[in-house]
Design a protein around this motif. Sequence first.
Motif, PDB file in Angstrom:
ATOM      1  N   LEU A 142      -1.051  17.886 -13.255  1.00 19.21           N
ATOM      2  CA  LEU A 142      -2.097  17.039 -13.827  1.00 19.21           C
ATOM      3  C   LEU A 142      -2.500  17.553 -15.203  1.00 19.21           C
ATOM      4  N   GLY A 143      -2.550  16.648 -16.173  1.00 20.03           N
ATOM      5  CA  GLY A 143      -3.040  16.988 -17.494  1.00 20.03           C
ATOM      6  C   GLY A 143      -4.545  16.863 -17.565  1.00 20.03           C
ATOM      7  N   THR A 144      -5.125  17.397 -18.633  1.00 23.49           N
ATOM      8  CA  THR A 144      -6.576  17.349 -18.802  1.00 23.49           C
ATOM      9  C   THR A 144      -7.021  16.374 -19.874  1.00 23.49           C
ATOM     10  N   SER A 145      -6.120  15.983 -20.795  1.00 22.20           N
ATOM     11  CA  SER A 145      -6.484  15.011 -21.821  1.00 22.20           C
ATOM     12  C   SER A 145      -5.227  14.456 -22.477  1.00 22.20           C
ATOM     13  N   PHE A 146      -5.389  13.310 -23.146  1.00 24.08           N
ATOM     14  CA  PHE A 146      -4.293  12.680 -23.871  1.00 24.08           C
ATOM     15  C   PHE A 146      -4.837  12.095 -25.167  1.00 24.08           C
ATOM     16  N   GLU A 147      -4.023  12.203 -26.247  1.00 23.60           N
ATOM     17  CA  GLU A 147      -4.433  11.656 -27.538  1.00 23.60           C
ATOM     18  C   GLU A 147      -3.205  11.276 -28.341  1.00 23.60           C
ATOM     19  N   SER A 148      -3.313  10.175 -29.094  1.00 20.79           N
ATOM     20  CA  SER A 148      -2.271   9.796 -30.052  1.00 20.79           C
ATOM     21  C   SER A 148      -2.684  10.307 -31.424  1.00 20.79           C
ATOM     22  N   VAL A 149      -1.827  11.122 -32.043  1.00 25.15           N
ATOM     23  CA  VAL A 149      -2.167  11.779 -33.303  1.00 25.15           C
ATOM     24  C   VAL A 149      -1.024  11.588 -34.296  1.00 25.15           C
ATOM     25  N   PRO A 150      -1.287  11.087 -35.511  1.00 24.43           N
ATOM     26  CA  PRO A 150      -0.208  10.969 -36.498  1.00 24.43           C
ATOM     27  C   PRO A 150       0.420  12.328 -36.787  1.00 24.43           C
TER      28      PRO A 150
ATOM     29  N   THR B 169      -1.329  25.198 -31.559  1.00 24.96           N
ATOM     30  CA  THR B 169      -0.387  25.615 -32.605  1.00 24.96           C
ATOM     31  C   THR B 169       0.426  24.464 -33.186  1.00 24.96           C
ATOM     32  N   THR B 170       0.254  23.240 -32.651  1.00 19.10           N
ATOM     33  CA  THR B 170       1.016  22.095 -33.147  1.00 19.10           C
ATOM     34  C   THR B 170       0.766  21.891 -34.640  1.00 19.10           C
ATOM     35  N   GLY B 171       1.824  21.844 -35.428  1.00 16.81           N
ATOM     36  CA  GLY B 171       1.706  21.589 -36.860  1.00 16.81           C
ATOM     37  C   GLY B 171       1.400  22.804 -37.715  1.00 16.81           C
ATOM     38  N   ALA B 172       1.235  23.975 -37.095  1.00 14.50           N
ATOM     39  CA  ALA B 172       0.892  25.162 -37.881  1.00 14.50           C
ATOM     40  C   ALA B 172       2.013  25.524 -38.850  1.00 14.50           C
TER      41      ALA B 172
ATOM     42  N   ALA C  23      -2.256  17.849 -35.011  1.00 10.77           N
ATOM     43  CA  ALA C  23      -1.508  18.357 -36.159  1.00 10.77           C
ATOM     44  C   ALA C  23      -2.188  18.048 -37.477  1.00 10.77           C
ATOM     45  N   THR C  24      -2.508  16.778 -37.751  1.00  5.20           N
ATOM     46  CA  THR C  24      -3.063  16.437 -39.060  1.00  5.20           C
ATOM     47  C   THR C  24      -4.550  16.748 -39.148  1.00  5.20           C
ATOM     48  N   ALA C  25      -5.278  16.546 -38.063  1.00  3.78           N
ATOM     49  CA  ALA C  25      -6.721  16.784 -38.100  1.00  3.78           C
ATOM     50  C   ALA C  25      -7.043  18.241 -38.392  1.00  3.78           C
ATOM     51  N   ALA C  26      -6.165  19.149 -37.978  1.00  2.00           N
ATOM     52  CA  ALA C  26      -6.436  20.575 -38.118  1.00  2.00           C
ATOM     53  C   ALA C  26      -6.029  21.140 -39.473  1.00  2.00           C
ATOM     54  N   ILE C  27      -5.310  20.378 -40.289  1.00  2.00           N
ATOM     55  CA  ILE C  27      -4.825  20.894 -41.571  1.00  2.00           C
ATOM     56  C   ILE C  27      -6.009  21.177 -42.487  1.00  2.00           C
ATOM     57  N   PRO C  28      -6.147  22.407 -43.004  1.00  2.00           N
ATOM     58  CA  PRO C  28      -7.324  22.751 -43.818  1.00  2.00           C
ATOM     59  C   PRO C  28      -7.218  22.250 -45.251  1.00  2.00           C
ATOM     60  N   THR C  29      -8.363  22.158 -45.908  1.00  2.00           N
ATOM     61  CA  THR C  29      -8.423  21.800 -47.321  1.00  2.00           C
ATOM     62  C   THR C  29      -8.282  23.044 -48.185  1.00  2.00           C
ATOM     63  N   ALA C  30      -8.072  22.815 -49.480  1.00  2.00           N
ATOM     64  CA  ALA C  30      -7.961  23.933 -50.414  1.00  2.00           C
ATOM     65  C   ALA C  30      -9.237  24.775 -50.437  1.00  2.00           C
ATOM     66  N   ALA C  31     -10.391  24.115 -50.345  1.00  2.00           N
ATOM     67  CA  ALA C  31     -11.650  24.856 -50.364  1.00  2.00           C
ATOM     68  C   ALA C  31     -11.759  25.770 -49.141  1.00  2.00           C
ATOM     69  N   GLU C  32     -11.347  25.281 -47.973  1.00  2.00           N
ATOM     70  CA  GLU C  32     -11.402  26.090 -46.760  1.00  2.00           C
ATOM     71  C   GLU C  32     -10.445  27.269 -46.840  1.00  2.00           C
ATOM     72  N   ILE C  33      -9.255  27.020 -47.368  1.00  2.00           N
ATOM     73  CA  ILE C  33      -8.278  28.104 -47.517  1.00  2.00           C
ATOM     74  C   ILE C  33      -8.774  29.146 -48.506  1.00  2.00           C
ATOM     75  N   THR C  34      -9.302  28.678 -49.633  1.00  2.00           N
ATOM     76  CA  THR C  34      -9.778  29.586 -50.671  1.00  2.00           C
ATOM     77  C   THR C  34     -10.911  30.467 -50.170  1.00  2.00           C
ATOM     78  N   ARG C  35     -11.771  29.895 -49.343  1.00  2.00           N
ATOM     79  CA  ARG C  35     -12.895  30.671 -48.808  1.00  2.00           C
ATOM     80  C   ARG C  35     -12.386  31.869 -48.002  1.00  2.00           C
ATOM     81  N   VAL C  36     -11.368  31.648 -47.191  1.00  2.00           N
ATOM     82  CA  VAL C  36     -10.813  32.742 -46.395  1.00  2.00           C
ATOM     83  C   VAL C  36     -10.069  33.732 -47.283  1.00  2.00           C
ATOM     84  N   LEU C  37      -9.305  33.221 -48.236  1.00  2.00           N
ATOM     85  CA  LEU C  37      -8.603  34.111 -49.162  1.00  2.00           C
ATOM     86  C   LEU C  37      -9.587  35.018 -49.898  1.00  2.00           C
ATOM     87  N   ARG C  38     -10.690  34.435 -50.350  1.00  2.00           N
ATOM     88  CA  ARG C  38     -11.678  35.224 -51.088  1.00  2.00           C
ATOM     89  C   ARG C  38     -12.318  36.265 -50.189  1.00  2.00           C
ATOM     90  N   ASP C  39     -12.652  35.882 -48.969  1.00  2.00           N
ATOM     91  CA  ASP C  39     -13.281  36.829 -48.047  1.00  2.00           C
ATOM     92  C   ASP C  39     -12.352  38.002 -47.734  1.00  2.00           C
TER      93      ASP C  39
END
Length: 297
Positions: free
Chosen positions: A29-37, A229-232, A268-284
């Motif tokens: 038995l699965g716990t959830s289902f979603e269609s994701v581009p 990890t999908t799309g990482a 996969a697509t919803a989790a892709i970060p923006t440049a601002a989010e990436i930069t924040r981690v890089l700076r930290d």
Amino acid sequence: MARIAVVGSINMDLVTRTPRRPRPGETILGTSFESVPGGKGANQAIAAGRAGARVDFIGAIGTDVFGTALRNVLADNEIGAEGLRTIEGSSGIAAIVVDESGENSIIVVGGANAALTDLTAADLAIIAEADILLCQLEIPVDTVTAAARHARSNGTLVLLNPSPARPLPASTWSTVDIAVVNEGEAAQLDSELGGVAHVLTTRGGSGASYRGPEGDFHHPGVPVAVVDTTGAGDTFTGALAAHWHEGPETALAWACTAGALATTAFGATAAIPTAAEITRVLRDRGEPGTTSVPANG
């Protein structure tokens, strides 16, 4: 801002979450289902765009209900879609099972992606005008080879993510400037990768390694709480392409950070970060590339 042409797949991902992945012949038995581009090509295009590049996508969708949704996701992410054609029949799909640890199993059905067998004059112009051509292997190999040859003849760098791994002719490998592989693909394609100038190998939570003219070096990765990890790997590749012009070390830092952040949310697509989010981690973390925030990030 880098200009990137992506020739690749675009799918609708049909994602089921389960406590664990089923064994052969077993029903659970699965716990959830979603269609994701998704689709490796579209994922990498969106990741490159969110990391700050200008991106054009060349691919194919079907006439089914998924086709409209897939076209819309490119538009929503400001990805150029003049090269997206509609093929009679089904769009590509991927059936994905994600377990509680965030690991996944994936079955891809090519659909319209398998019908991407030619490149138009407009497609070739997009490739010739790009800084980087980004390809994967969820579309016909002959199309990848034709795109890569045209890129090479017009001074466009060719970045290949040879996934799913399969035998490629020497004429294809001879056009590749940069290859991104995971550890399994690196082992399978060992001899073929020997002639590629820049090879980057992803190592899951242990980061990624670079081998090329800049020497050999490793990025340890970014510790995160993994959800999916999908799309990482696609996010890693897109971010790498977007910042390749800043040099392999900076590009690798962007790629590892983006790939890690992509595992912290579902889809996969919803989790892709923006440049601002990436930069924040890089700076930290005091990483390379912290002073380079793209205008659209």
